[in-house]
Design an enzyme around this catalytic site. Sequence first.
Site, mmCIF file in Angstrom:
data_model
loop_
_atom_site.group_PDB
_atom_site.id
_atom_site.type_symbol
_atom_site.label_atom_id
_atom_site.label_comp_id
_atom_site.label_asym_id
_atom_site.label_seq_id
_atom_site.Cartn_x
_atom_site.Cartn_y
_atom_site.Cartn_z
ATOM 1 N N ASP A 90 6.758 -6.295 -0.347
ATOM 2 C CA ASP A 90 6.887 -4.899 -0.770
ATOM 3 C C ASP A 90 8.386 -4.631 -0.833
ATOM 4 O OD1 ASP A 90 6.417 -2.275 -1.405
ATOM 5 O OD2 ASP A 90 6.128 -1.639 0.666
ATOM 6 N N GLU A 146 5.353 -6.426 -5.409
ATOM 7 C CA GLU A 146 4.878 -5.167 -5.976
ATOM 8 C C GLU A 146 5.680 -4.825 -7.222
ATOM 9 O OE1 GLU A 146 3.409 -1.962 -3.427
ATOM 10 O OE2 GLU A 146 4.695 -0.612 -4.553
ATOM 11 N N ASP A 206 5.438 -0.489 5.058
ATOM 12 C CA ASP A 206 5.907 -1.548 4.157
ATOM 13 C C ASP A 206 5.362 -2.916 4.576
ATOM 14 O OD1 ASP A 206 8.523 0.120 2.955
ATOM 15 O OD2 ASP A 206 8.007 0.516 5.036
#
Lengths: 194, 194
Positions: free
Chosen positions: B7, B68, B141
């Site tokens: 992330d 991501e 996260d």
Amino acid sequence: MRVLGVDPGLTRCGLGVVDGGTGRKVSCVAVDVVRTPADASLAIRLLGISDGVEEWLDRYRPDAVAVERVFSQHNVRTVMGTAQAGGVVALAAARRGLPVVFHTPSEVKAAVTGSGRADKSQVTGMVTRLLGLVEKPNPADAADALALAICHLWREPMRQRLAEAEARAAELARKHRARLAAAAKTAKTKGAAR
Amino acid sequence: MRVLGVDPGLTRCGLGVVDGGTGRKVSCVAVDVVRTPADASLAIRLLGISDGVEEWLDRYRPDAVAVERVFSQHNVRTVMGTAQAGGVVALAAARRGLPVVFHTPSEVKAAVTGSGRADKSQVTGMVTRLLGLVEKPNPADAADALALAICHLWREPMRQRLAEAEARAAELARKHRARLAAAAKTAKTKGAAR
């Protein structure tokens, strides 16, 4: 001082190396464009740009790297790729301990042509003249990379003087606050002793 | 198959390694967050993230990296940094010849919770349950990085089957066009001979 200017992009990444002399004298060492195929994955394209920049850092050994600061005013997808290409360039420079400075397009235009709103052809024309080139750098990304390097060479001394002046001002302010605090403390102690 | 989910972010970059077993079985190998100081330059922050990811690639040797995909719907400045962090991660993976796949937040949410519009706490809750963790990964996260890895493990076989089917369809279409062209040529030759 030798500067590598980079106009980041996935399709075309402009690279230009410029040497600064006394005053505003500048000379072109090398200029080219790294291209990556549009049908390759993002990771492979970033790898291509990274390898290209590393090769230039090895070959030309610049003292600093100047990268165009990207804004998301245009196509969002393109801007993301451009930002990522710029990030990969900054990373390569940081790995070698080189300073990396980002300049906005208008800073670059203003430095080279005198106007922050000059168009591409004006920038290319001035870069060609300033560097005494026989022909215009082509494509525009190559000219932009050279303009970035020139911008950095001319702005950096002023930027550093400004940073030093600001640091001195901050130090004076800190001392002033410390004196005020000390005076307040003394007054309080005297008050308590009274 | 072992996947490193990332992330991306400059302030906090979530990293999660997940092993896929038979069916939908998944297990957590490692999860953490790489942080970089907000007062450091962009280049130095990207270097910190790159070093952190390289260390994880060395230590956990994943077969693939899932990152991501960033959209610029929020603060433009933050999004640029996030995109650049993701680019640096993709570069590190590409350098080792590892496949890098970008998944959108809604793909990840849909894969893990069944809904593309699930909120952060639902994602964290499902990740905790799916991986049989004793406590919730923290910060968010870290949970997102694990969700990305799970999403990749579950989606990748289908994505590959789809890609193979598309390649077969394209090959059939190519052959069909070639036969049509050959037939047209034969007809033309016969016409000329008449």
